[in-house]
Design an enzyme around this catalytic site. Structure first.
Site, PDB file in Angstrom:
ATOM      1  N   GLY A  37       0.988  -1.189   0.060  1.00 23.80           N
ATOM      2  CA  GLY A  37       0.025  -0.019  -0.012  1.00 23.80           C
ATOM      3  C   GLY A  37       0.799   1.401  -0.036  1.00 23.80           C
ATOM      4  O   GLY A  37       2.023   1.105  -0.629  1.00 23.80           O
ATOM      5  N   HIS A  65       7.496  -0.373  18.846  1.00 26.01           N
ATOM      6  CA  HIS A  65       6.854   0.426  18.016  1.00 26.01           C
ATOM      7  C   HIS A  65       6.968   1.677  17.591  1.00 26.01           C
ATOM      8  O   HIS A  65       6.221   2.785  18.110  1.00 26.01           O
ATOM      9  CB  HIS A  65       5.121   0.154  18.615  1.00 26.01           C
ATOM     10  CG  HIS A  65       4.123   0.350  17.522  1.00 26.01           C
ATOM     11  ND1 HIS A  65       2.798  -0.421  17.760  1.00 26.01           N
ATOM     12  CD2 HIS A  65       3.913   1.162  16.507  1.00 26.01           C
ATOM     13  CE1 HIS A  65       2.008   0.077  16.546  1.00 26.01           C
ATOM     14  NE2 HIS A  65       2.817   0.950  15.915  1.00 26.01           N
ATOM     15  N   GLU A 119       1.040  -5.797  22.747  1.00 28.25           N
ATOM     16  CA  GLU A 119       2.047  -4.567  22.846  1.00 28.25           C
ATOM     17  C   GLU A 119       1.363  -3.779  24.204  1.00 28.25           C
ATOM     18  O   GLU A 119       0.201  -3.858  24.464  1.00 28.25           O
ATOM     19  CB  GLU A 119       1.701  -3.588  21.877  1.00 28.25           C
ATOM     20  CG  GLU A 119       2.682  -4.143  20.815  1.00 28.25           C
ATOM     21  CD  GLU A 119       2.629  -3.176  19.757  1.00 28.25           C
ATOM     22  OE1 GLU A 119       2.026  -1.822  19.885  1.00 28.25           O
ATOM     23  OE2 GLU A 119       3.009  -3.566  18.437  1.00 28.25           O
ATOM     24  N   ASP A 152       8.966  -4.266  14.960  1.00 26.09           N
ATOM     25  CA  ASP A 152       8.446  -3.145  15.492  1.00 26.09           C
ATOM     26  C   ASP A 152       7.089  -3.460  16.043  1.00 26.09           C
ATOM     27  O   ASP A 152       6.662  -2.379  16.844  1.00 26.09           O
ATOM     28  CB  ASP A 152       8.644  -1.982  14.249  1.00 26.09           C
ATOM     29  CG  ASP A 152       8.314  -0.671  14.906  1.00 26.09           C
ATOM     30  OD1 ASP A 152       8.805  -0.190  15.812  1.00 26.09           O
ATOM     31  OD2 ASP A 152       7.381   0.044  14.335  1.00 26.09           O
ATOM     32  N   GLY A 180       3.907  -3.882  10.208  1.00 24.74           N
ATOM     33  CA  GLY A 180       2.584  -3.631  10.082  1.00 24.74           C
ATOM     34  C   GLY A 180       1.738  -3.791  11.424  1.00 24.74           C
ATOM     35  O   GLY A 180       1.588  -2.821  12.125  1.00 24.74           O
ATOM     36  N   ARG A 181       1.392  -4.923  11.730  1.00 26.75           N
ATOM     37  CA  ARG A 181       0.735  -5.071  13.195  1.00 26.75           C
ATOM     38  C   ARG A 181       1.218  -6.414  13.629  1.00 26.75           C
ATOM     39  O   ARG A 181       1.482  -7.474  12.796  1.00 26.75           O
ATOM     40  CB  ARG A 181      -0.924  -5.088  13.021  1.00 26.75           C
ATOM     41  CG  ARG A 181      -1.527  -3.644  12.872  1.00 26.75           C
ATOM     42  CD  ARG A 181      -1.398  -3.022  14.398  1.00 26.75           C
ATOM     43  NE  ARG A 181      -1.997  -1.614  14.181  1.00 26.75           N
ATOM     44  CZ  ARG A 181      -1.259  -0.670  13.872  1.00 26.75           C
ATOM     45  NH1 ARG A 181      -0.078  -0.599  13.560  1.00 26.75           N
ATOM     46  NH2 ARG A 181      -1.961   0.596  13.861  1.00 26.75           N
ATOM     47  N   ILE A 214       2.892   2.632   2.351  1.00 35.20           N
ATOM     48  CA  ILE A 214       3.830   2.413   2.966  1.00 35.20           C
ATOM     49  C   ILE A 214       4.750   1.446   2.311  1.00 35.20           C
ATOM     50  O   ILE A 214       6.015   1.666   2.129  1.00 35.20           O
ATOM     51  CB  ILE A 214       3.893   2.066   4.452  1.00 35.20           C
ATOM     52  CG1 ILE A 214       3.061   3.305   5.581  1.00 35.20           C
ATOM     53  CG2 ILE A 214       5.084   1.821   5.420  1.00 35.20           C
ATOM     54  CD1 ILE A 214       2.691   2.962   6.990  1.00 35.20           C
TER      55      ILE A 214
HETATM   56  P1  NAP Z   1      -2.702   1.002   3.092  1.00 34.17           P
HETATM   57  O1  NAP Z   1      -2.224   1.970   2.175  1.00 34.17           O
HETATM   58  O2  NAP Z   1      -4.158   0.857   3.354  1.00 34.17           O
HETATM   59  O3  NAP Z   1      -1.910  -0.213   2.608  1.00 34.17           O
HETATM   60  C1  NAP Z   1      -2.193  -1.674   3.247  1.00 34.17           C
HETATM   61  C2  NAP Z   1      -1.931  -2.816   2.220  1.00 34.17           C
HETATM   62  O4  NAP Z   1      -2.064  -3.880   2.863  1.00 34.17           O
HETATM   63  C3  NAP Z   1      -2.579  -2.699   0.859  1.00 34.17           C
HETATM   64  O5  NAP Z   1      -1.757  -2.749  -0.137  1.00 34.17           O
HETATM   65  C4  NAP Z   1      -3.594  -3.778   0.897  1.00 34.17           C
HETATM   66  O6  NAP Z   1      -3.490  -4.331  -0.304  1.00 34.17           O
HETATM   67  C5  NAP Z   1      -2.814  -4.700   1.744  1.00 34.17           C
HETATM   68  N1  NAP Z   1      -3.796  -5.721   2.605  1.00 34.17           N
HETATM   69  C6  NAP Z   1      -4.856  -5.171   3.127  1.00 34.17           C
HETATM   70  N2  NAP Z   1      -5.642  -6.356   3.704  1.00 34.17           N
HETATM   71  C7  NAP Z   1      -5.280  -7.519   3.205  1.00 34.17           C
HETATM   72  C8  NAP Z   1      -5.182  -8.835   3.476  1.00 34.17           C
HETATM   73  N3  NAP Z   1      -6.396  -9.357   3.975  1.00 34.17           N
HETATM   74  N4  NAP Z   1      -4.003  -9.735   2.817  1.00 34.17           N
HETATM   75  C9  NAP Z   1      -3.251  -9.056   2.193  1.00 34.17           C
HETATM   76  N5  NAP Z   1      -2.948  -7.995   1.884  1.00 34.17           N
HETATM   77  C10 NAP Z   1      -3.960  -6.917   2.472  1.00 34.17           C
HETATM   78  O7  NAP Z   1      -1.989   1.309   4.427  1.00 34.17           O
HETATM   79  P2  NAP Z   1      -0.468   1.871   4.790  1.00 34.17           P
HETATM   80  O8  NAP Z   1      -0.744   3.173   4.762  1.00 34.17           O
HETATM   81  O9  NAP Z   1       0.458   1.404   3.670  1.00 34.17           O
HETATM   82  O10 NAP Z   1      -0.479   1.396   6.250  1.00 34.17           O
HETATM   83  C11 NAP Z   1      -0.282  -0.041   6.237  1.00 34.17           C
HETATM   84  C12 NAP Z   1      -0.342  -0.429   7.870  1.00 34.17           C
HETATM   85  O11 NAP Z   1       1.007  -0.222   8.578  1.00 34.17           O
HETATM   86  C13 NAP Z   1      -1.456   0.164   8.578  1.00 34.17           C
HETATM   87  O12 NAP Z   1      -2.673  -0.355   8.807  1.00 34.17           O
HETATM   88  C14 NAP Z   1      -0.677  -0.095  10.174  1.00 34.17           C
HETATM   89  O13 NAP Z   1      -1.017  -1.394  10.849  1.00 34.17           O
HETATM   90  C15 NAP Z   1       0.764  -0.073   9.930  1.00 34.17           C
HETATM   91  N6  NAP Z   1       1.672   0.891  10.447  1.00 34.17           N
HETATM   92  C16 NAP Z   1       2.395   0.501  11.421  1.00 34.17           C
HETATM   93  C17 NAP Z   1       3.259   1.749  11.620  1.00 34.17           C
HETATM   94  C18 NAP Z   1       4.316   1.286  13.108  1.00 34.17           C
HETATM   95  O14 NAP Z   1       4.396   2.390  13.517  1.00 34.17           O
HETATM   96  N7  NAP Z   1       5.057   0.428  13.074  1.00 34.17           N
HETATM   97  C19 NAP Z   1       3.287   2.858  11.287  1.00 34.17           C
HETATM   98  C20 NAP Z   1       2.242   3.290  10.491  1.00 34.17           C
HETATM   99  C21 NAP Z   1       1.391   1.964   9.951  1.00 34.17           C
HETATM  100  P3  NAP Z   1      -4.724  -5.196  -1.071  1.00 34.17           P
HETATM  101  O15 NAP Z   1      -5.819  -4.217  -0.867  1.00 34.17           O
HETATM  102  O16 NAP Z   1      -4.406  -5.192  -2.438  1.00 34.17           O
HETATM  103  O17 NAP Z   1      -5.119  -6.368  -0.336  1.00 34.17           O
HETATM  104  C1  8YV Z   2       1.303   5.175  15.510  1.00 31.44           C
HETATM  105  C2  8YV Z   2       0.700   3.176  13.812  1.00 31.44           C
HETATM  106  O1  8YV Z   2       2.287   4.746  16.507  1.00 31.44           O
HETATM  107  O2  8YV Z   2      -0.343   4.884  12.337  1.00 31.44           O
HETATM  108  C3  8YV Z   2      -0.059   3.677  12.906  1.00 31.44           C
HETATM  109  O3  8YV Z   2      -0.873   2.704  12.618  1.00 31.44           O
HETATM  110  O4  8YV Z   2       0.907   2.038  14.025  1.00 31.44           O
HETATM  111  C4  8YV Z   2       1.787   4.272  14.143  1.00 31.44           C
HETATM  112  O5  8YV Z   2       2.125   5.245  13.511  1.00 31.44           O
HETATM  113  C5  8YV Z   2       0.039   4.307  16.408  1.00 31.44           C
HETATM  114  O6  8YV Z   2      -1.041   4.215  15.646  1.00 31.44           O
HETATM  115  C6  8YV Z   2      -0.183   5.276  17.526  1.00 31.44           C
HETATM  116  O7  8YV Z   2      -0.712   4.551  18.520  1.00 31.44           O
END
Ligand code: NAP
Ligand code: 8YV
Length: 320
Positions: free
Chosen positions: A155, A281, A263, A258, A233-234, A157
């Site tokens: 997506g 995280h 958590e 991460d 991701g999660r 990221i």
């Molecule tokens: P996004 O643009 O919505 O991208 C999510 C991707 O996941 C899409 O390409 C989608 O592709 C895929 N996906 C969704 N459901 C799926 C499934 N059931 N099976 C396989 N692939 C699936 O979101 P983003 O902005 O990139 O953020 C992604 C995630 O990163 C967030 O939801 C969050 O959990 C995590 N995150 C973590 C941090 C951190 O601090 N570690 C920070 C920010 C975000 P398709 O629709 O083609 O399946």
């Molecule tokens: C945040 C995240 O740290 O945006 C997300 O999905 O995992 C992180 O950017 C978190 O959501 C804050 O609680």
């Protein structure tokens, strides 16, 4: 005119609290002597919720607030909000996309390099005085040179991670629910098949029921004894118990994490593993980026109560 009432279940950053305090009648639930009684007392008044995810905003909570119109989530991932329930009941949910994309992609590359080149372990080696006493840190078995990387969740990221990996000379493939027509990287409809073909699996997929334990024993075995898993991701996307077994039994080489299933608890078995890299995280955790996320949350609430339309509603919100 009276200001709309907004409920904040858990503390949020000052920038958010200050602005919401000015624009709305803000109810800080954690300050209430009896939070459950406070929710009941305020039930008819609350029109908005500002959440950082510590207390899930589920159907049970939302159904107690008959005038609730919007839930503003701090974070792009909104797996702690029941957005499907909200959508079905005409309630907007907003998140904070885009403003954190590049920061999280930077962190992902940092975590990837730390893991492959065992940088945390080698720093601990130096700090323990072992370089001077025992000689150089052993050569690492892993490298990013000539590696094939599979991205689960290409997506916003995921694509920013892929752009960086291109500059590093990596071969990139991806898995998601569907092939993206405007993307040239090879697509795998089957995650196990992709894991078998790559050296490194990076997960940046959302949490929730649909992705729960998608990274299973089968996926880890397919990655194999030289494989490396990076999860930003999660935590719920990875079967953590299966990951621990795979690492302990050397069916997987290493992992950089991460995010975790429960958590801020991190299993002692993972903490005991020298080679594994564990971050608390921090994907988006700079003052710069968290500030942008907080501002977007505030702006979503303000815009909604001014115009009836928020800036970044999530896909489940059916309201036009
Ligand atoms: P996004 O643009 O919505 O991208 C999510 C991707 O996941 C899409 O390409 C989608 O592709 C895929 N996906 C969704 N459901 C799926 C499934 N059931 N099976 C396989 N692939 C699936 O979101 P983003 O902005 O990139 O953020 C992604 C995630 O990163 C967030 O939801 C969050 O959990 C995590 N995150 C973590 C941090 C951190 O601090 N570690 C920070 C920010 C975000 P398709 O629709 O083609 O399946
Ligand atoms: C945040 C995240 O740290 O945006 C997300 O999905 O995992 C992180 O950017 C978190 O959501 C804050 O609680």
């Amino acid at each position: 005119m009276s200001k709309p009432h907004v409920l904040m279940p858990s503390p949020m950053m000052d920038l958010v609290v200050k602005q919401l305090d000015e624009a709305f009648t803000l109810h800080k639930l954690w300050e209430a002597e009896d939070p459950e009684a406070e929710i009941t007392a305020l039930a008819d008044k609350i029109e908005g919720i500002a959440t950082g995810g510590k207390r899930p905003v589920d159907g049970e909570l939302m159904s107690r607030l008959p005038n609730l119109k919007i839930v503003a989530n701090f974070g792009v991932g909104y797996d702690t909000v029941d957005a499907a329930w909200a959508g079905e009941h005409g309630i907007y949910v907003t998140n904070t996309p885009d403003v954190l994309t590049e920061e999280v992609a930077d962190t992902t590359l940092g975590l990837l390099l730390m893991t492959l080149r065992q940088l945390s372990e080698s720093e601990r080696y130096l700090r323990a005085g072992r370089w001077e006493k025992e000689g150089p840190f052993p050569l690492t078995r892993q490298t990013l040179r000539d590696r094939k990387v599979g991205i689960l969740g290409l997506g916003r990221i995921g694509k920013a991670v892929a752009t960086r990996l291109e500059a590093f000379g990596s071969t990139i493939v991806y898995h998601g629910r569907r092939k993206q027509e405007d993307v040239a990287y090879p697509f795998y409809g089957d995650l196990v098949e992709m894991a078998r073909d790559v050296d490194i699996l990076i997960s940046i997929a959302p949490g929730g029921d649909a992705t729960h334990h998608l990274i299973s024993t089968d996926v880890l075995n397919a990655l194999g004894p030289d494989g490396v898993l990076i999860n930003v991701g999660r935590g719920s996307v990875v079967d953590e118990a299966a990951l621990i077994s795979a690492l302990q039994e050397e069916r997987l080489f290493s992992a950089g994490l991460d995010v975790f299933e429960n958590e801020p608890h991190v299993p002692a078995e993972l903490i005991a593993m020298e080679r594994v890299v564990l971050l608390p995280h921090v994907g988006s955790a700079s003052v710069h980026t968290r500030g942008l996320m907080g501002q977007l949350l505030v702006d979503n609430l303000k815009r909604f109560f001014e115009t009836g339309k928020p800036i970044t509603p999530v896909a489940e919100t059916p309201l036009k």
